[in-house]
Design a protein around this motif. Structure first.
Motif, PDB file in Angstrom:
ATOM      1  N   UNK A  12       0.827  -1.222   0.000  1.00  0.00           N
ATOM      2  CA  UNK A  12       0.000   0.000   0.000  1.00  0.00           C
ATOM      3  C   UNK A  12       0.854   1.262   0.000  1.00  0.00           C
ATOM      4  N   UNK A  13       1.864   1.340   0.873  1.00  0.00           N
ATOM      5  CA  UNK A  13       2.676   2.564   0.921  1.00  0.00           C
ATOM      6  C   UNK A  13       3.571   2.687  -0.311  1.00  0.00           C
ATOM      7  N   UNK A  14       3.987   1.551  -0.884  1.00  0.00           N
ATOM      8  CA  UNK A  14       4.766   1.605  -2.125  1.00  0.00           C
ATOM      9  C   UNK A  14       3.914   2.168  -3.263  1.00  0.00           C
ATOM     10  N   UNK A  15       2.647   1.768  -3.330  1.00  0.00           N
ATOM     11  CA  UNK A  15       1.758   2.314  -4.372  1.00  0.00           C
ATOM     12  C   UNK A  15       1.601   3.830  -4.207  1.00  0.00           C
ATOM     13  N   UNK A  16       1.513   4.283  -2.981  1.00  0.00           N
ATOM     14  CA  UNK A  16       1.427   5.731  -2.725  1.00  0.00           C
ATOM     15  C   UNK A  16       2.698   6.424  -3.211  1.00  0.00           C
ATOM     16  N   UNK A  17       3.854   5.831  -2.945  1.00  0.00           N
ATOM     17  CA  UNK A  17       5.142   6.400  -3.355  1.00  0.00           C
ATOM     18  C   UNK A  17       5.246   6.459  -4.882  1.00  0.00           C
ATOM     19  N   UNK A  18       4.823   5.392  -5.539  1.00  0.00           N
ATOM     20  CA  UNK A  18       4.870   5.333  -7.003  1.00  0.00           C
ATOM     21  C   UNK A  18       3.956   6.401  -7.610  1.00  0.00           C
ATOM     22  N   UNK A  19       2.755   6.548  -7.076  1.00  0.00           N
ATOM     23  CA  UNK A  19       1.836   7.560  -7.612  1.00  0.00           C
ATOM     24  C   UNK A  19       2.376   8.964  -7.372  1.00  0.00           C
ATOM     25  N   UNK A  20       2.992   9.189  -6.219  1.00  0.00           N
ATOM     26  CA  UNK A  20       3.586  10.508  -5.943  1.00  0.00           C
ATOM     27  C   UNK A  20       4.700  10.813  -6.947  1.00  0.00           C
ATOM     28  N   UNK A  21       5.496   9.806  -7.284  1.00  0.00           N
ATOM     29  CA  UNK A  21       6.560  10.004  -8.279  1.00  0.00           C
ATOM     30  C   UNK A  21       5.959  10.321  -9.646  1.00  0.00           C
ATOM     31  N   UNK A  22       4.952   9.570 -10.041  1.00  0.00           N
ATOM     32  CA  UNK A  22       4.290   9.843 -11.325  1.00  0.00           C
ATOM     33  C   UNK A  22       3.749  11.266 -11.354  1.00  0.00           C
ATOM     34  N   UNK A  23       3.051  11.648 -10.313  1.00  0.00           N
ATOM     35  CA  UNK A  23       2.462  12.995 -10.261  1.00  0.00           C
ATOM     36  C   UNK A  23       3.538  14.072 -10.356  1.00  0.00           C
ATOM     37  N   UNK A  24       4.638  13.893  -9.634  1.00  0.00           N
ATOM     38  CA  UNK A  24       5.707  14.895  -9.658  1.00  0.00           C
ATOM     39  C   UNK A  24       6.341  14.979 -11.045  1.00  0.00           C
ATOM     40  N   UNK A  25       6.681  13.842 -11.634  1.00  0.00           N
ATOM     41  CA  UNK A  25       7.318  13.864 -12.954  1.00  0.00           C
ATOM     42  C   UNK A  25       6.390  14.470 -14.008  1.00  0.00           C
ATOM     43  N   UNK A  26       5.091  14.276 -13.882  1.00  0.00           N
ATOM     44  CA  UNK A  26       4.162  14.861 -14.853  1.00  0.00           C
ATOM     45  C   UNK A  26       4.073  16.384 -14.751  1.00  0.00           C
ATOM     46  N   UNK A  73       3.136   7.305 -17.074  1.00  0.00           N
ATOM     47  CA  UNK A  73       2.406   6.401 -16.194  1.00  0.00           C
ATOM     48  C   UNK A  73       3.407   5.430 -15.583  1.00  0.00           C
ATOM     49  N   UNK A  74       3.311   5.231 -14.257  1.00  0.00           N
ATOM     50  CA  UNK A  74       4.150   4.282 -13.537  1.00  0.00           C
ATOM     51  C   UNK A  74       3.251   3.268 -12.848  1.00  0.00           C
ATOM     52  N   UNK A  75       3.756   2.033 -12.724  1.00  0.00           N
ATOM     53  CA  UNK A  75       3.044   0.988 -11.985  1.00  0.00           C
ATOM     54  C   UNK A  75       4.018   0.261 -11.079  1.00  0.00           C
ATOM     55  N   UNK A  76       3.564  -0.051  -9.886  1.00  0.00           N
ATOM     56  CA  UNK A  76       4.355  -0.842  -8.959  1.00  0.00           C
ATOM     57  C   UNK A  76       4.588  -2.231  -9.541  1.00  0.00           C
TER      58      UNK A  76
END
Length: 149
Positions: A12-26, A73-76
């Motif tokens: 769960x926390x890894x998915x949050x980290x991945x989405x935060x990275x995607x959002x920042x890079x976008x 788009x990033x995926x865990x």
């Protein structure tokens, strides 16, 4: 500086980290994105080797100067302790107008404050027509998983 979530990561926390990275890079904002990495972060990006936020920031500026209309788009893929693996796709066009879809895998390692201290990225690029695009701006929920091709 702390960037939650911090390790050890759960799925769960890894998915949050991945989405935060995607959002920042976008955002395509090198200053904002660089803050997610330690001051001495080490990167391998394709055939380039970087160390430290200043080199990362300069790399990102150059990247987004030539990769126009970038959308990611990033995926865990996997998680273990302080490490996360992701797969990703992004689309961009070059200054001549040619569209590209880039496929990649990254391995990330984090410090105790949730800053990325290591990033290794392998990336392949495929020419596409503008009509073949499927990634437009920030993620729209819900969105299906990334296809393989």
């Amino acid at each position: 500086m702390t960037r939650p979530p911090v390790p050890p990561f759960t799925e769960e926390t890894a998915r949050i980290k991945v989405q935060a990275a995607e959002d920042a890079w976008n955002t395509r904002d090198p200053d904002r994105v660089a803050l997610a990495y330690t001051e001495d972060s080490v990167w391998r990006n394709r055939d380039e080797f970087l160390q430290g936020r200043d080199e990362i920031r300069a790399f990102l500026r150059s990247k987004w100067d030539r990769e126009l209309d970038y959308a990611l788009r990033k995926e865990l893929w996997a998680v273990s302790g302080d490490r996360i693996a992701v797969r990703f796709q992004y689309e961009s066009r070059d200054p001549s107008g040619q569209w590209w879809r880039s496929y990649g895998n990254e391995q990330w390692e984090f410090d105790e404050d949730g800053l990325m201290r290591r990033r290794e990225a392998s990336i392949n690029d495929v020419r596409i027509e503008e009509s073949e695009r499927r990634i437009f701006g920030p993620r729209q929920d819900p969105e299906p998983p990334l296809p393989l091709n």
